[in-house]
Write a protein that holds these residues in place. Structure first.
Motif, PDB file in Angstrom:
ATOM      1  N   GLU A 294      -9.286  10.881  -7.070  1.00  0.00           N
ATOM      2  CA  GLU A 294     -10.134   9.781  -7.507  1.00  0.00           C
ATOM      3  C   GLU A 294      -9.374   8.458  -7.611  1.00  0.00           C
ATOM      4  N   ASP A 295      -8.046   8.541  -7.558  1.00  0.00           N
ATOM      5  CA  ASP A 295      -7.258   7.309  -7.620  1.00  0.00           C
ATOM      6  C   ASP A 295      -7.149   6.640  -6.259  1.00  0.00           C
ATOM      7  N   THR A 296      -7.706   7.241  -5.222  1.00  0.00           N
ATOM      8  CA  THR A 296      -7.749   6.578  -3.905  1.00  0.00           C
ATOM      9  C   THR A 296      -8.690   5.386  -3.992  1.00  0.00           C
ATOM     10  N   ALA A 297      -8.164   4.183  -3.875  1.00  0.00           N
ATOM     11  CA  ALA A 297      -8.980   2.969  -4.062  1.00  0.00           C
ATOM     12  C   ALA A 297      -8.185   1.774  -3.575  1.00  0.00           C
ATOM     13  N   GLN A 298      -8.907   0.633  -3.630  1.00  0.00           N
ATOM     14  CA  GLN A 298      -8.256  -0.633  -3.334  1.00  0.00           C
ATOM     15  C   GLN A 298      -7.932  -1.324  -4.646  1.00  0.00           C
ATOM     16  N   TYR A 299      -6.675  -1.697  -4.835  1.00  0.00           N
ATOM     17  CA  TYR A 299      -6.215  -2.326  -6.069  1.00  0.00           C
ATOM     18  C   TYR A 299      -5.942  -3.797  -5.792  1.00  0.00           C
ATOM     19  N   ARG A 300      -6.316  -4.607  -6.765  1.00  0.00           N
ATOM     20  CA  ARG A 300      -6.151  -6.058  -6.630  1.00  0.00           C
ATOM     21  C   ARG A 300      -5.379  -6.599  -7.808  1.00  0.00           C
ATOM     22  N   ALA A 301      -4.405  -7.449  -7.507  1.00  0.00           N
ATOM     23  CA  ALA A 301      -3.667  -8.186  -8.534  1.00  0.00           C
ATOM     24  C   ALA A 301      -4.136  -9.632  -8.488  1.00  0.00           C
ATOM     25  N   SER A 302      -4.689 -10.114  -9.597  1.00  0.00           N
ATOM     26  CA  SER A 302      -5.234 -11.466  -9.665  1.00  0.00           C
ATOM     27  C   SER A 302      -4.387 -12.301 -10.608  1.00  0.00           C
TER      28      SER A 302
ATOM     29  N   SER B 113      -3.684  -0.841  -1.085  1.00  0.00           N
ATOM     30  CA  SER B 113      -4.470   0.389  -1.077  1.00  0.00           C
ATOM     31  C   SER B 113      -3.595   1.566  -1.469  1.00  0.00           C
ATOM     32  N   VAL B 114      -4.189   2.496  -2.206  1.00  0.00           N
ATOM     33  CA  VAL B 114      -3.517   3.735  -2.583  1.00  0.00           C
ATOM     34  C   VAL B 114      -4.347   4.887  -2.033  1.00  0.00           C
ATOM     35  N   VAL B 115      -3.699   5.706  -1.207  1.00  0.00           N
ATOM     36  CA  VAL B 115      -4.359   6.887  -0.634  1.00  0.00           C
ATOM     37  C   VAL B 115      -3.664   8.112  -1.196  1.00  0.00           C
ATOM     38  N   VAL B 116      -4.449   8.999  -1.791  1.00  0.00           N
ATOM     39  CA  VAL B 116      -3.925  10.221  -2.404  1.00  0.00           C
ATOM     40  C   VAL B 116      -4.288  11.399  -1.513  1.00  0.00           C
ATOM     41  N   LYS B 117      -3.269  12.103  -1.024  1.00  0.00           N
ATOM     42  CA  LYS B 117      -3.493  13.280  -0.190  1.00  0.00           C
ATOM     43  C   LYS B 117      -3.469  14.540  -1.052  1.00  0.00           C
TER      44      LYS B 117
ATOM     45  N   LYS C 295      -0.654  14.478  -7.934  1.00  0.00           N
ATOM     46  CA  LYS C 295       0.210  14.730  -9.080  1.00  0.00           C
ATOM     47  C   LYS C 295       1.525  13.964  -8.995  1.00  0.00           C
ATOM     48  N   GLU C 296       1.641  13.097  -8.008  1.00  0.00           N
ATOM     49  CA  GLU C 296       2.802  12.211  -7.961  1.00  0.00           C
ATOM     50  C   GLU C 296       2.454  10.888  -8.627  1.00  0.00           C
ATOM     51  N   ASN C 297       3.477  10.182  -9.105  1.00  0.00           N
ATOM     52  CA  ASN C 297       3.282   8.861  -9.682  1.00  0.00           C
ATOM     53  C   ASN C 297       3.486   7.793  -8.592  1.00  0.00           C
ATOM     54  N   VAL C 298       2.813   6.670  -8.770  1.00  0.00           N
ATOM     55  CA  VAL C 298       2.954   5.578  -7.830  1.00  0.00           C
ATOM     56  C   VAL C 298       3.029   4.280  -8.613  1.00  0.00           C
ATOM     57  N   LYS C 299       3.844   3.364  -8.143  1.00  0.00           N
ATOM     58  CA  LYS C 299       3.996   2.060  -8.782  1.00  0.00           C
ATOM     59  C   LYS C 299       3.686   0.962  -7.775  1.00  0.00           C
ATOM     60  N   LEU C 300       2.893  -0.006  -8.223  1.00  0.00           N
ATOM     61  CA  LEU C 300       2.621  -1.200  -7.438  1.00  0.00           C
ATOM     62  C   LEU C 300       3.356  -2.356  -8.091  1.00  0.00           C
ATOM     63  N   HIS C 301       4.154  -3.068  -7.286  1.00  0.00           N
ATOM     64  CA  HIS C 301       4.950  -4.181  -7.799  1.00  0.00           C
ATOM     65  C   HIS C 301       4.500  -5.477  -7.150  1.00  0.00           C
ATOM     66  N   CYS C 302       4.591  -6.553  -7.909  1.00  0.00           N
ATOM     67  CA  CYS C 302       4.370  -7.877  -7.349  1.00  0.00           C
ATOM     68  C   CYS C 302       5.082  -8.904  -8.203  1.00  0.00           C
ATOM     69  N   SER C 303       5.343 -10.053  -7.617  1.00  0.00           N
ATOM     70  CA  SER C 303       5.995 -11.154  -8.320  1.00  0.00           C
ATOM     71  C   SER C 303       5.218 -12.426  -8.029  1.00  0.00           C
ATOM     72  N   VAL C 304       4.933 -13.216  -9.099  1.00  0.00           N
ATOM     73  CA  VAL C 304       4.077 -14.393  -8.991  1.00  0.00           C
ATOM     74  C   VAL C 304       4.821 -15.598  -9.541  1.00  0.00           C
TER      75      VAL C 304
ATOM     76  N   SER D   8       0.833  -1.194   0.000  1.00  0.00           N
ATOM     77  CA  SER D   8       0.000   0.000   0.000  1.00  0.00           C
ATOM     78  C   SER D   8       0.875   1.253   0.000  1.00  0.00           C
ATOM     79  N   HIS D   9       0.347   2.347  -0.592  1.00  0.00           N
ATOM     80  CA  HIS D   9       1.094   3.598  -0.704  1.00  0.00           C
ATOM     81  C   HIS D   9       0.199   4.765  -0.330  1.00  0.00           C
ATOM     82  N   THR D  10       0.803   5.783   0.251  1.00  0.00           N
ATOM     83  CA  THR D  10       0.155   7.082   0.479  1.00  0.00           C
ATOM     84  C   THR D  10       0.992   8.132  -0.246  1.00  0.00           C
ATOM     85  N   VAL D  11       0.374   8.843  -1.208  1.00  0.00           N
ATOM     86  CA  VAL D  11       1.117   9.784  -2.055  1.00  0.00           C
ATOM     87  C   VAL D  11       0.356  11.106  -2.106  1.00  0.00           C
ATOM     88  N   TRP D  12       1.076  12.105  -2.565  1.00  0.00           N
ATOM     89  CA  TRP D  12       0.455  13.416  -2.779  1.00  0.00           C
ATOM     90  C   TRP D  12      -0.066  13.510  -4.206  1.00  0.00           C
TER      91      TRP D  12
END
Length: 1592
Positions: free
Chosen positions: A349-357, A370-374, A295-304, A289-293
């Motif tokens: 509006e990008d504040t949401a729960q993201y799922r990797a399936s 979760s991504v929270v945008v301040k 206009k910033e970019n955010v990356k979610l990483h995972c390995s399967v 999960s990330h909390t960002v301001w």
């Protein structure tokens, strides 16, 4: 040719895989796989077939014709069938499975249904997409000569069917298909049927088709062939054909051929398509999960991980993310197993729960983040507001303006401060807030030890607009503590803290104690106020005897002492107060030197009862005087009050007791007062305590009670109407302190902090109640003088001691304090030198490129060797271009510090060379940059092998082993990493001396390296491997020296009394920021439901909730912020069983025993049953069981338990037949139980019973004279036999008689029994002494006898011992020369014929002849060698054989020994010859000759000699010649004659015969005495007879 890598590494490979026919089939199979569609997005590709699909397939089956089985089965099922037919048969199997699934679900089963050829009529409906394990891009990248195997499961994948059910369907389908095909005695019928009949047939064929599919592809292939032959339409008439015998036999043969084909095909597909190669998806790295301001970019990483390779889909709030619909918003990448979702320019509006399936054929798994945008609350454009432009709902105006974030900084900050009581002090700092908003001031709040500081006469806060201050007008020890300033601006705040120390004021009397502190009121009412305080840290050098409490009425300056004698308890009720008045209090400490300074005065306290405030009315008074004026309500008609209720003792000390109660319900409308009564326990003599001064409030303090005495109390109410009934009395109360002084803290551990401070930690006092805190003292090593580090008790187990001298060594001690007093001092800590413990970290090193793209690179590096004493908080990366070998300017790669030792640098130029450097940062600051890395080119990596592993870590370094850990390579190559190889070499060795530690690749990312040499320095590296090969090695780890550091501790397993299994670890080198990190197989165990971790101080414990097979593995504990302190413990299956058994033993304990139940016979024949436990408590009980029935102590049984030694006994006087059985002792000792059983049945019992009876008879025998030791024999050193016995209980009258063969042996000496030993000595024991010997003891008390048998074997044993003794007595062999030769001899005590003598010469037994003889002469054993020669030289051995053992004596007859003996032999031989031939007188001459005068004397003697001797005669030593009177003759050389014709007295004298020859001479003397008869007669007459003289 060499085999591909994947075929060498997997078990499924088989030699038949390279069979020509099968290889062709496999090629078609792979081509079909390539043509199949790849996985689609979503889950529809993996869903089960719908009912519509079943209907479509059923419609296709209606058009099928009946199969004819009149063709030869061998043609349809031959292994020589073309590859296309094989593939078509496989396709038929897959498609028939669907029909079978449909028919089976509708109950359509028939053994005679026919199958359709799917290869000739393919269904026009859309089929399910076939699976492919390679995407089109990856397939195109494969080289032509490199074949990647495509692993799949069974050919038919039926949704919802697992192994057990699928096997059952296979068996059923195979049986039906074979029964239909191989029916030999029935005709085959083909008939024309109606349309409805066709539909039924098609349904049945669907069922048979699926059954056939499960039975493998060969059956489907045969059915396809048979279906092709039925080219004609349904016939209108029915035809019957009877099979002949030849057809039946042929079909039997075809059945066997078909069965063999089925088995071979099934074995082939079983090896080719192993199910265990497939596994469901699994997240190796989950998105965070990330909390960002904004206009910033955010990356979610995972390995399967998973096989086949899972397809990953991203969701936002459970809705799939469409990249094509928002190409600039989302970027989804999947590279080498790493999946990334990048969200550009985040908004609210990008504040949401993201799922990797992740999904494949084995299942689906999801991970959430979760991504929270301040949002920044910046200033709004006024034009927007005036223009009516609407703002987004998420943008709000705060009371502090429109700024959404404030930066708050502190400048000119106050530091750790030191003051003294009575002084003034000011704390302050400048506050800088950005952005600055006019007209809005921050909220400034000060805290002491976490509690807000309120303005008072002692302390005043101040805010000037940019500077905050806190001023102390008069410092007291109560002001000591941690002060924090917190500045809040909207919802943002910053704070800063520092400690303030207040030292004691100088004492007025030297040696007096310091002032107490924190004087407060705990309880107040009309009659008393309870005051409490804290004891001072400084006692003045002698123990504090107690405290005096002073009071002062508010508005006056008069202080009065409340107690006459010092009180030790830090609480005291002050009485004698005036109701409604307010008071302040202070406390003074006293020791033997004097009274110390008073404490700070307390806050004013009013003497009011809170329970009566509702009945009181306050009047407005004049300006405050400290006095409260109250009035009571007017009383009405008097009512006698009832008894008070709920009377209890709320506090009891040695000085006072406090009572509390509730007023009575019946008391009228007037005020009531109370009388308190006390009574000694055991009496009913109630005494009123407050006779003169009634109590007005429902609480009262009693003084003047005897310490240690027990009392009961009760209370009465009174008013104007009278005194009411007493309340119920209290429970018995013993006067004394109920609160114990705490125990001393333990294990004081100092650790470095700054150059003037040290952090001291300790173990808290055990079982401490109402703990106030701890005092810490320090002392310079060697000074012996202790100084307080704090004057206000601190809570917790850690404190920072400031104000120390840099470079000086200190020791510390701690004591605890509560209201009862101060504890003893703890033990002194170890000495520590004061110096700074925190510095900036050293530079990172070994920068390497982990992965390279066209415009970015991933770097990795090793953490700094020195962290500066603090945790690394991040890294900063710089880079520069290198063009033509010339480096450019450095640029910052990251603005915010990165926490990992790896970073991806983006926006680089393709095919450009770069250099990098990295700096580490901790709380002390930014460290120096690393050395410049080597040049790396930014380009897309396309190599097939994996990149290097990174982040190598060495831990658990010991003298012979260590643990190496690493992280997988960022770039895994074309295929996933399958394992790792670890290499090592000595640090000083060359690069060609690397050696591998593992022959086969290991899947783990750690390895325990064993077999290291102590003191040797090593380096390590790791290489990753995939299907393409082995990749580049990692950077080196090390060098590290294999050694076990002093003080190293290991993880210890423990099982407590409740059976709880735990792993425990202790670290003595922890820093304040150190933490324990537990891992299983070197993966952190955080949030594991099977484990529970407890850490306290420098100890940690990991508890297993339910140890089982899932918990097998290596458990390690790392201590952060230390120099690599770690340890591990392996729990394998064997260890798990041991721990579980130990846990079971602790849960259900048993009484440990030193010895099990046993039985022994005592002296009088008594029987003792006994066992011994390791330990028994005083509550231990024992039940005695005989044949499952409990027995108790009585005439027959006597029981005894010794709880000190744990011995349990039971005695029986005599064993009888009914006592045969099983005996059990059952022990119950608290929670522990135990038992021990002894079985006495059959021969065992009979033997025991016989032994008991024997012992009883023995006891009876021993009441009179008896043998303590029976008759035995002994061979003495002189080789004599001594018969002996030991007697007891004898007296003077006791007789002893010896017998041999029932004949009494006369003994010369009488036994005196002084030593209790009776003996009979037999000298020169021989066969004649064999027989039965008996000795009898007897007197008036009885008799006893002992027999000894010395015949047969017993005699032979004795003779053997005698012979042994004789042999041992033999002297060394001596050499003796004789006239006959040389004699070898030895002496023994005496000789027996039973002693065998053997002689040997030079190892060979001597054969006895006339020349060499052996014999015994007396005690001499000899060997005679007559006429010795040179051949007789050598070693001679005499062996004496005693019947069991041979005893040897030897002598060396050679060299000088032989020469001397031989010379002596020659001499003796000559002497013997001379002796033999010398002249001698053989006999005939008397010694004395008495002859009468006148008689003739004739003497004759024999003479011998060779040669013949010469003879001469002597008379009185003079020669005598022959004459007429004396004739001397010698005749024949042998006879000499001596004749005197007429003897006269003149012939009397001494005569001698002398014989002589060349060998010698000899003289024989004789005397001649001549007497006259007349003279003899006269002599006789003159002498009286002797008889007459005797008679007289």
């Amino acid at each position: 040719m060499s085999l591909p890598f994947y075929q060498r590494s997997h078990q499924h490979y088989d030699l038949s895989y390279r069979n020509k026919d099968l290889h062709t089939t496999m090629s078609h199979y792979q081509q079909e796989k390539k043509r199949s569609a790849v996985y689609t997005h979503g889950s529809t590709a993996y869903s089960s077939r719908s009912s519509a699909a079943h209907r479509q397939e059923s419609e296709a089956l209606r058009q099928a014709s009946a199969a004819s089985y009149q063709q030869q089965a061998s043609q349809a099922y031959s292994l020589g069938t073309s590859s296309s037919q094989h593939y078509q048969g496989s396709e038929v199997s897959r498609k028939t499975a669907s029909a079978y699934d449909y028919g089976y679900s509708h109950g359509l089963t028939d053994s005679s249904l026919l199958l359709e050829d799917y290869s000739s009529r393919l269904s026009p409906q859309t089929k399910r997409a076939k699976r492919s394990l390679l995407s089109g891009e990856e397939t195109g990248n494969l080289s032509g000569n490199y074949m990647v195997p495509i692993y799949s499961g069974r050919q038919v994948h039926i949704s919802g069917i697992r192994d057990s059910e699928e096997e059952r369907i296979k068996e059923a389908a195979a049986y039906i298909a074979q029964r239909t095909l191989l029916e030999s005695e029935e005709a085959i019928m083909a008939s024309k049927q109606s349309t409805a009949s066709k539909q039924s047939t098609v349904s049945k064929q669907s069922t048979a088709s699926k059954q056939s599919t499960v039975s493998k592809q060969s059956i489907a292939s045969k059915q396809s062939t048979a279906s092709k032959q039925a080219t004609s339409t349904f016939q209108q008439e029915e035809t019957f054909e009877k099979k002949s015998r030849n057809i039946s036999i042929r079909e039997k043969a075809e059945e066997l051929s078909l069965r063999k084909t089925l088995e071979e095909t099934q074995a082939y597909h079983g090896k080719l398509n192993e199910d265990h190669l497939l596994h469901a998806p699994e997240f190796i790295i989950k998105p965070r999960s990330h909390t960002v301001w904004e206009k910033e970019n955010v990356k979610l990483h995972c390995s399967v991980a998973g096989w086949p390779e899972p397809r990953l889909t991203w969701y936002k709030n459970q809705v799939p993310i469409n990249v094509h619909a928002n190409p600039e918003k989302y970027i989804i990448e999947s590279r080498y197993g790493m999946h990334t979702l990048e969200i550009s320019k985040c908004d609210f509006e990008d504040t949401a729960q993201y799922r990797a399936s992740a999904m494949n054929v084995q299942g689906e798994v999801s991970a959430y983040a979760s991504v929270v945008v301040k949002r920044y609350k910046g200033e709004l454009d006024d034009s927007l507001l005036r223009g009516g432009v609407s703002m987004p709902l998420s943008f709000a105006v705060t009371p502090y303006g429109y700024a959404s974030k404030f930066e708050i900084h502190f400048d000119d900050k106050f530091d750790v401060s030191f003051g003294r009581e009575g002084e003034t002090m000011s704390l302050g700092c400048r506050v800088v807030i950005t952005p600055e908003i006019k007209h809005f001031q921050p909220e400034v709040q000060w805290y002491r030890n976490g509690a807000p500081v309120s303005p008072s006469k002692w302390v005043q806060p101040h805010w000037s607009g940019d500077r905050a201050t806190l001023t102390f007008s008069h410092l007291n020890k109560e002001d000591e503590g941690l002060y924090t300033i917190r500045v809040r601006m909207g919802e943002y705040y910053e704070q800063y803290s520092a400690y303030v120390f207040v030292r004691d004021a100088d004492a007025e009397i030297e040696g007096a104690p310091a002032a107490p502190l924190d004087v407060v009121s705990l309880d107040a009412n009309k009659d008393y106020i309870i005051i409490s305080w804290k004891q001072p840290a400084v006692d003045g050098g002698s123990p504090i005897l107690g405290y005096f409490i002073d009071k002062c009425e508010v508005g006056t300056d008069t202080w009065s002492q409340c107690n006459d004698t010092p009180v030790k308890f830090a609480r005291f009720p002050v009485t004698g107060l005036i109701e409604g008045r307010s008071y302040i209090f202070r406390v003074r400490a006293v020791n033997k030197t004097g009274i110390g300074l008073p404490s700070r005065v307390s806050e004013p306290v009013a003497a009011l009862d809170p329970a009566e405030k509702a009945r009181l009315k306050s009047r407005p008074s004049a300006p405050w005087t400290g006095q409260i004026i109250v009035t009571e309500e007017e009383p009405t008609e008097g009512v006698i009050p009832g008894p008070p209720t709920d009377l209890s003792v709320t506090e009891a000390t040695r000085s006072y007791v406090v009572l509390s109660w509730k007023p009575p319900g019946q008391r009228g409308h007037e005020g009531i007062m109370y009388f308190v009564e006390k009574c000694d326990v055991g009496t009913e003599n109630w005494q009123r305590v407050n006779t003169e001064l009634p109590v007005k409030s429902p609480r009262f303090a009693l003084f003047d009670l005897v310490e240690g005495k027990s009392y009961r109390f009760r209370v009465r109410c009174s008013n104007s109407a009278g005194v009411g009934e007493p309340s119920e009395s209290t429970e018995v109360t013993v006067v004394g302190d109920k609160l114990d002084i705490p125990k001393a803290p333990g294990k004081i551990i100092p650790s470095r902090n700054t150059d003037t401070s040290v952090v001291v930690s300790w173990e808290e006092s055990k079982d401490a109640k109402e703990l106030v805190g701890y005092y810490i003292e320090s002392s310079v090593v060697g000074s012996g003088q202790w100084e307080p580090c704090n004057n206000n008790p601190v809570k917790g187990s850690r404190f920072t001691c400031h104000g120390l001298t840099t470079g000086q060594s200190y020791i510390f001690r701690v004591r605890a304090v509560n209201a009862a007093g101060l504890s003893e001092y703890s033990q002194d800590s170890e000495a520590i030198e004061v110096k700074a413990a925190i510095a900036v970290p050293s530079p990172p090193y070994d920068i390497t490129c982990l992965e390279s793209f066209r415009d970015s690179m991933v770097l990795g590096w090793k953490q700094p060797d020195k962290t500066g004493g603090a945790e690394i908080t991040g890294y900063y990366v710089n880079y520069r271009e290198v063009v033509g070998g010339v480096p450019g300017k450095w640029r910052e790669a990251n603005i915010k510090a990165v926490s990992d030792a790896a970073y991806k640098i983006s926006e680089l130029k393709e095919n450009t060379v770069y250099q990098f450097q990295v700096s580490a940062m901790n709380i002390a600051g930014l460290g120096a940059p690393s050395a410049v890395s080597e040049c790396f080119k930014c380009e897309e990596w396309t190599i097939a092998v994996p990149g290097p592993p990174h982040s190598l870590k060495l831990s658990e370094v010991r003298k012979n082993s260590l643990v190496l850990q690493w992280k997988p390579p960022v770039y895994s190559g074309r295929t996933p990493v399958t394992g790792y190889f670890v290499d090592l070499k000595e640090a000083s060795a060359k690069d060609d001396q690397w050696r591998g530690l593992n022959e086969a690749a290991i899947p783990n990312k750690y390895l325990r390296v064993q077999g290291l040499k102590e003191g040797v320095s090593y380096v390590f590296r790791v290489r990753a491997i995939n299907q393409a090969g082995v990749g580049k090695p990692s950077d080196l780890a090390g060098p590290v020296v294999a050694e076990t550091r002093p003080g190293t501790k290991e993880v210890v397993v423990n099982v407590d009394d409740d059976g709880v299994i735990s792993l425990n670890f202790e670290c003595d080198q922890m820093t304040p920021k150190s933490e324990f990190v537990w891992s299983k197989d070197y993966v952190p165990t955080e949030d594991s439901p099977r484990l529970e971790v407890e850490s306290k101080g420098n100890k940690t414990k990991m508890v297993f909730k339910d140890l089982g097979p899932d918990d097998l593995g290596t458990y390690s504990c790392d201590v952060t912020d230390t120099d690599g302190i770690a340890s591990s413990y392996l729990i394998d299956e064997e260890e798990m069983k041991r721990l579980l058994a130990l846990s079971q033993e602790h849960k259900f304990p048993t009484v440990p025993t030193k010895s099990e139940l046993a039985v022994e016979i005592l002296e009088k024949g008594q029987v003792r049953f006994w066992m011994q436990a390791e330990k028994l408590s005083g509550n231990a009980k024992v039940n005695y069981i005989f044949n499952e029935k409990e027995i108790f102590e009585g005439p027959k049984y006597k029981m005894h338990i010794d709880r000190n030694t744990g011995i349990i006994e039971m005695f029986m006087e005599k064993l009888q037949d009914e006592d045969e059985g099983t005996y059990t002792f059952q022990i119950q000792d608290g929670k522990a139980t135990g038992h021990s059983t002894l079985v006495l049945i059959g021969d065992v019992y009979k033997k025991l019973q016989k032994e008991a009876e024997f012992q009883r008879q023995e006891w009876i025998r021993k009441q009179g004279p008896h043998f303590a030791e029976y008759l035995s024999w002994e061979v003495t050193g002189e080789c004599n036999v001594l018969l002996k016995c030991k007697v007891a209980n004898i007296k003077k009258e006791t007789h002893i008689v010896w017998y041999k063969d029932e004949r009494e042996i006369s003994v010369d000496e009488k036994h005196d029994f002084k030593d209790g030993i009776c003996t009979l000595l037999i000298t020169e024991f021989s066969k004649k002494d064999a027989g039965f010997y008996e000795v009898i003891l007897k007197d008036d008390r009885g008799k006893d006898k002992s027999r000894l048998k010395l015949v047969d074997e017993a005699f032979q044993d004795l003779m053997t011992e005698v012979c042994r003794k004789i042999a041992l007595s033999a002297t060394d062999l001596k050499i003796q020369s004789t006239a006959e030769g040389i004699r070898l001899y030895s002496f023994v005590c005496y000789y027996l014929d039973d002693l065998k003598v053997n002689w040997s010469h030079n190892g060979t037994g001597i054969k006895y002849t006339d020349r060499v003889k052996s014999g015994v002469t007396g005690e001499q054993i000899w060997l005679q060698i007559n006429e010795p020669t040179q051949n007789d030289k050598g070693k001679y051995v005499m062996e004496l054989f005693d019947g069991k053992t041979g005893h040897q004596k030897s002598v060396d007859l050679s060299g000088q020994a032989f020469d001397e003996a031989f010379a002596e032999f020659q001499r003796l031989k000559q002497a013997a010859i001379a002796e033999k031939n010398r002249a001698r007188v053989l006999g005939g001459l008397p010694d004395v000759v008495t002859i009468q005068e006148g008689k003739a004397l004739n003497l004759t003697c024999n003479v011998w000699g060779d040669p013949t001797p010469e003879v001469s005669w002597l008379k009185n030593e003079k020669p005598l010649t022959s004459d007429d009177h004396c004739s001397l003759k010698f005749e024949g050389g042998k006879t000499a004659f001596f004749t005197i014709s007429g003897v006269s007295t003149a012939d009397s004298g001494k005569y001698g015969l002398v014989v002589k020859n060349k060998y010698g001479s000899e003289t024989s003397d004789f005397t001649v005495s001549v007497f006259i008869p007349e003279e003899e007669a006269r002599k006789g007459a003159s002498e009286p007879p002797k008889g007459n003289q005797k008679s007289k």
